[in-house]
Every structure is written in C-alpha cells, then in structure tokens.
Design a protein around this motif. Structure first.
Motif, PDB file in Angstrom:
ATOM      1  N   ARG A  39       0.796  -1.227   0.000  1.00 34.28           N
ATOM      2  CA  ARG A  39       0.000   0.000   0.000  1.00 34.28           C
ATOM      3  C   ARG A  39       0.830   1.279   0.000  1.00 34.28           C
ATOM      4  O   ARG A  39       0.432   2.287  -0.580  1.00 34.28           O
ATOM      5  N   ILE A  42       5.715   1.367  -2.686  1.00 33.21           N
ATOM      6  CA  ILE A  42       6.052   1.018  -4.061  1.00 33.21           C
ATOM      7  C   ILE A  42       6.345   2.300  -4.842  1.00 33.21           C
ATOM      8  O   ILE A  42       5.517   3.225  -4.851  1.00 33.21           O
ATOM      9  N   PRO A  43       7.510   2.406  -5.496  1.00 31.89           N
ATOM     10  CA  PRO A  43       7.856   3.624  -6.244  1.00 31.89           C
ATOM     11  C   PRO A  43       6.847   3.918  -7.351  1.00 31.89           C
ATOM     12  O   PRO A  43       6.271   3.006  -7.956  1.00 31.89           O
ATOM     13  N   ALA A  44       6.650   5.184  -7.622  1.00 33.30           N
ATOM     14  CA  ALA A  44       5.698   5.596  -8.658  1.00 33.30           C
ATOM     15  C   ALA A  44       6.147   5.163 -10.045  1.00 33.30           C
ATOM     16  O   ALA A  44       5.332   5.055 -10.964  1.00 33.30           O
ATOM     17  N   THR A  45       7.458   4.906 -10.209  1.00 32.45           N
ATOM     18  CA  THR A  45       7.985   4.502 -11.517  1.00 32.45           C
ATOM     19  C   THR A  45       7.564   3.076 -11.891  1.00 32.45           C
ATOM     20  O   THR A  45       7.653   2.694 -13.053  1.00 32.45           O
ATOM     21  N   THR A  47       4.667   0.663 -12.481  1.00 35.20           N
ATOM     22  CA  THR A  47       3.226   0.793 -12.720  1.00 35.20           C
ATOM     23  C   THR A  47       2.517  -0.533 -12.985  1.00 35.20           C
ATOM     24  O   THR A  47       1.340  -0.667 -12.687  1.00 35.20           O
ATOM     25  N   GLN A  49       1.395  -4.489 -12.565  1.00 39.32           N
ATOM     26  CA  GLN A  49       1.092  -5.294 -11.383  1.00 39.32           C
ATOM     27  C   GLN A  49       2.202  -6.287 -11.056  1.00 39.32           C
ATOM     28  O   GLN A  49       2.535  -6.507  -9.880  1.00 39.32           O
ATOM     29  N   LYS A  52       4.984  -4.385  -9.425  1.00 50.08           N
ATOM     30  CA  LYS A  52       4.629  -3.995  -8.051  1.00 50.08           C
ATOM     31  C   LYS A  52       4.779  -5.162  -7.093  1.00 50.08           C
ATOM     32  O   LYS A  52       5.296  -5.016  -5.985  1.00 50.08           O
ATOM     33  N   TRP A  55       8.535  -5.894  -6.564  1.00 47.41           N
ATOM     34  CA  TRP A  55       9.155  -4.897  -5.678  1.00 47.41           C
ATOM     35  C   TRP A  55       8.794  -5.192  -4.232  1.00 47.41           C
ATOM     36  O   TRP A  55       9.651  -5.180  -3.352  1.00 47.41           O
TER      37      TRP A  55
END
Length: 280
Positions: A39, A42-45, A47, A49, A52, A55
């Motif tokens: 939640r 996770i870096p915005a870079t 995107t 699934q 994510k 990571w």
C-alpha cells in the motif's frame, strides 16, 4: 580450554512450542508487512502489477535479510561457544533466529504461490523447500542450531543482493556510483558470507555425519546439493552481469572512441584538402 562435544549434549532442549510459536509470530508479522509495503512503499515509476508484486516481495526479503543478518552475526559475537559444537549447542537467542526465519520462508513461499509466480521464481521455491525441510526438523529436535546459524550467514550477503535488484527496478543507472559500489560489495559479500556458509555447512556434513541420523544425513545432503547448484548459478549471473558486461561495455566504448577519433582525423584531412583546393 577445549570443550568436548559431550559438554553440550546434556543441555536441556528448548521446548519445541517456543519454536513453533516464534515461527508463527514471524509468519504473521511478515504477512502484515507484505500488506503495508503493497500500500505505501512502491515507487511511482513501477506501474505494472507484476512489477509492483516483485518490488514488494524483494523489499520484504531485504528487510528479513537486514534483521537476520544482524541477528546471526550477533549470535556468533555474543555466544562464540556456538562454534565449539555446532550440532548440540543451543540457547534461546540462537534458536530464536531459526524460528524467525522459518516463519519468513513459509510466508514467502505462500506469497509466491498465491500470486502465481511459481514459474518465474521456481529456483526460489526450490530453495525454500530445501531450507524449510532442514529448519523445521532442527526446530523440532532442538539440534543443529549452530549449523543453522551458519547457514543463515547467507542473509548478510542478501542485504546487498536485494538492494542491487531494487536499485535496478527503481531505474538507477548502471553507471551510478552507489550502484557500482554496491555491486563490488555484493561480490565480496557473496564470497565472504554466502560461500562461507555453504562450504562450512558442507564441511560439517562430511566431518560430523557420524553424529547425525541416516535420515538427517540424507535430507541435509539433498539440501546442500540444491544450495550448491542454486548459488553457483547465482554467482555466474553476477559475474556475467557485473563483471563481464562492464568489460564488454568498456571494450565497445573504446572501439567507438577509436572510430570517432578516426572519423575526426578523416574529417580534418578532408577540410584541409577542400581549403587547399579553394585557394587554387
């Protein structure tokens, strides 16, 4: 004074309930950590699934490595007598790190399966099955706790290994000084901790198999075989990625520089020739 093995054979075993309770608590803690990371961390870079999830999984693994790496190093520092008998010696501190890691490996195994990542991470699943077969036995028997702490020295190396992967996923340049320094540290840590743990454990199997049951020798032998295969593959990947690729890039850059220099020389010669023709 040399301590005989028998001095530790008479230690009272730690109740197995402590081990099961510690592993369960660790499992629940890491399950909660997975939710928190998913939640908020996770870096915005990243995107997609799949990225994510990867990571999140690696970050949780990194946190486990930081905790266990420090814990197991402190075990050998505060209780050096563990090295005198890696089979029979135990105390609650050394036993606790085994329970903690058991809970983590179970949690990570379930996370991979429930997110349908078994094909992409089959070697991790194979590692977890091999490790858990040993860890659960050792927790239950309260034996080989010292050797399990030796095996967990690999987590010291995993700190730099997971950090390397997270920097790649975050888009850090391969030429970034921090990334390059971490890669150097990572290779030395591989040899200094991961290979040390594997060699030490293999040596223990060969030297002390007379103090082990036939069943334990079999599962430990299978586990060590898997560990050698997985880690030699990992070492080759690191060498290919962080050493051979850099050498190849330097060679290619050197060739490009030579070609550009040659082009500049040819261009200057053509300019001189053109200027000479204009003066005629």
């Amino acid at each position: 004074m040399k301590v005989e093995y028998e001095d530790y054979e008479h230690l009272s075993p730690i109740p197995r309930l402590y081990g099961y309770a510690g592993a369960t608590a660790a499992f629940l803690a890491f399950a909660c950590l997975h939710s928190v990371v998913r939640r908020f961390a996770i870096p915005a870079t990243i995107t997609d699934q799949s990225g994510k999830w990867k990571w999140k999984n690696i970050l949780v693994s990194w946190i486990h490595s930081v905790i266990v790496g420090g814990w197991v190093l402190s075990s050998f520092y505060y209780y050096p007598e563990v090295t005198q008998d890696l089979i029979a010696f135990h105390n609650l501190y050394c036993y606790g790190v085994v329970a903690f890691s058991t809970g983590y490996f179970v949690c990570d195994f379930i996370d991979i399966i429930t997110n349908s990542q078994e094909n992409a991470m089959w070697e991790v699943l194979l590692h977890h099955v091999a490790v858990l077969s040993i860890f659960i036995y050792n927790l239950t028997a309260c034996r080989y706790i010292g050797y399990t702490n030796v095996a967990l020295l690999v987590e010291v190396h995993s700190v730099s290994l997971h950090l390397r992967k997270m920097m790649q996923m975050a888009g850090v340049s391969f030429h970034n000084i921090i990334y390059r320094l971490n890669n150097i540290v990572n290779l030395f840590m591989f040899l200094g901790f991961r290979m040390l743990a594997i060699v030490w454990s293999t040596f223990g199997l060969l030297r002390h198999n007379n103090r082990m049951s036939t069943f334990y020798v079999f599962i430990l032998g299978c586990t060590m075989f898997v560990m050698w295969i997985i880690n030699l593959i990992l070492l080759w990947r690191l060498i290919k990625s962080d050493i051979l690729r850099n050498m190849r890039n330097r060679t290619e850059n050197g060739k490009k520089t030579q070609l550009l220099s040659a082009a500049d020389i040819n261009g200057n010669n053509n300019d001189k020739r053109n200027n000479f023709q204009k003066t005629l």
